[in-house]
Design a protein around this motif. Structure first.
Motif, PDB file in Angstrom:
ATOM      1  N   GLN A  58       0.836  -1.202   0.000  1.00 19.58           N
ATOM      2  CA  GLN A  58       0.000   0.000   0.000  1.00 19.58           C
ATOM      3  C   GLN A  58       0.873   1.255   0.000  1.00 19.58           C
ATOM      4  OE1 GLN A  58      -3.444   0.110   2.594  1.00 19.58           O
ATOM      5  NE2 GLN A  58      -3.214  -2.076   3.077  1.00 19.58           N
ATOM      6  N   ARG A  59       0.351   2.298  -0.672  1.00 19.67           N
ATOM      7  CA  ARG A  59       1.049   3.584  -0.701  1.00 19.67           C
ATOM      8  C   ARG A  59       0.033   4.696  -0.483  1.00 19.67           C
ATOM      9  NH1 ARG A  59       6.060   3.158  -1.856  1.00 19.67           N
ATOM     10  NH2 ARG A  59       6.300   5.399  -2.229  1.00 19.67           N
ATOM     11  N   TRP A  60       0.500   5.759   0.174  1.00 19.55           N
ATOM     12  CA  TRP A  60      -0.346   6.914   0.481  1.00 19.55           C
ATOM     13  C   TRP A  60       0.422   8.193   0.129  1.00 19.55           C
ATOM     14  CZ3 TRP A  60       0.649   2.858   3.772  1.00 19.55           C
ATOM     15  CH2 TRP A  60      -0.423   2.011   4.084  1.00 19.55           C
ATOM     16  N   PRO A  61      -0.297   9.264  -0.251  1.00 18.89           N
ATOM     17  CA  PRO A  61      -1.720   9.344  -0.624  1.00 18.89           C
ATOM     18  C   PRO A  61      -1.957   8.736  -2.005  1.00 18.89           C
ATOM     19  CG  PRO A  61      -0.668  11.451  -0.996  1.00 18.89           C
ATOM     20  CD  PRO A  61       0.382  10.568  -0.378  1.00 18.89           C
ATOM     21  N   GLN A  62      -3.206   8.676  -2.395  1.00 20.51           N
ATOM     22  CA  GLN A  62      -3.545   8.073  -3.674  1.00 20.51           C
ATOM     23  C   GLN A  62      -3.174   8.976  -4.850  1.00 20.51           C
ATOM     24  OE1 GLN A  62      -4.634   4.929  -3.844  1.00 20.51           O
ATOM     25  NE2 GLN A  62      -4.387   4.889  -1.609  1.00 20.51           N
ATOM     26  N   ASP A  63      -3.080  10.269  -4.615  1.00 20.68           N
ATOM     27  CA  ASP A  63      -2.740  11.233  -5.666  1.00 20.68           C
ATOM     28  C   ASP A  63      -1.267  11.069  -6.039  1.00 20.68           C
ATOM     29  OD1 ASP A  63      -2.337  13.337  -7.354  1.00 20.68           O
ATOM     30  OD2 ASP A  63      -3.289  14.844  -6.059  1.00 20.68           O
ATOM     31  N   GLN A  95       4.540  10.209  -2.172  1.00 18.04           N
ATOM     32  CA  GLN A  95       3.870   9.023  -1.641  1.00 18.04           C
ATOM     33  C   GLN A  95       4.831   8.251  -0.731  1.00 18.04           C
ATOM     34  OE1 GLN A  95       2.670   7.111  -5.393  1.00 18.04           O
ATOM     35  NE2 GLN A  95       0.553   7.577  -4.859  1.00 18.04           N
TER      36      GLN A  95
END
Length: 216
Positions: A73-78, A83
């Protein structure tokens, strides 16, 4: 991070990996520092429920479960923003570590003792086999008595007792074989394969020990 039962806590050590496109290193570093509190909140939110499912002394199990959950998983999606992904290490509460210490001390001692006993058993077995081979070799040699003395008086004495005891058992075994052959004859079984096998064993044993000239 509370563990199951809420009496003890897990300690989370989070490593953040920040990436960005079309952004210099210094700008990425500054923006990552500003986003770090938010990133920490994301990790805690994902971890808290899972931590409460694990007992206080199961830190390693929690670590594996969290990394399996978050590793892709990586954040944010933008994607236009920096990220981050995470890798976590989990340690038990210090009070739990103190309670686990006697268990591991005893387990280490038991395992070391077990390994030592295995080594001793292997060495004893190896030594026994080697001495058996030496004694058998000396017994078959016509100059064994003199050779044994060259190894020392104590060895010569032990070897002599060994030879005498071996020779004393031979007549008893030969008598047993003879009685077995004779017994089958008395029963009127005739020259069966079983009787012939006993007789062959008797004759072979007599030849090996120089007893073929003895009378029944």
């Amino acid at each position: 991070m509370p563990a199951k039962g809420d009496a003890f806590d897990f300690r989370l050590h989070v490593v953040y990996l920040w990436t960005a496109s079309n952004m210099g290193f210094e700008e990425l570093r500054l923006r990552a520092e500003r986003l770090l509190p938010w990133a920490g909140g994301i990790v805690r939110e994902r971890a808290v429920d899972l931590a409460r499912e694990h007992e206080p002394h199961r830190a390693h199990d929690l670590e594996r479960a969290l990394n399996n959950l978050l590793m892709h998983q990586r954040w944010p999606q933008d994607a236009s923003l920096p990220q981050f992904g995470v890798h976590l290490r989990v340690s038990p509460d210090e009070r739990v570590r103190e309670r686990l210490r006697p268990y591991w001390e005893e387990r280490i001692e038991l395992e070391c003792h077990h390994e030592l006993q295995k080594i001793r058993a292997w060495q004893a077995d190896d030594l026994t086999r080697r001495w058996a081979a030496v004694l058998q070799s000396l017994e078959d040699d016509p100059v064994t008595g003199h050779a044994a003395r060259l190894a020392g008086e104590q060895f010569a004495e032990v070897f002599q007792r060994y030879v005498v005891e071996r020779r004393d058992t031979v007549p008893d075994l030969v008598s047993l074989l003879r009685e077995a052959v004779k017994g089958h004859g008395d029963l009127g079984l005739g020259p069966s394969e079983y009787t012939q096998a006993w007789d062959a064993a008797l004759r072979t044993y007599e030849r090996q020990h120089g007893l073929s000239g003895r009378t029944n």
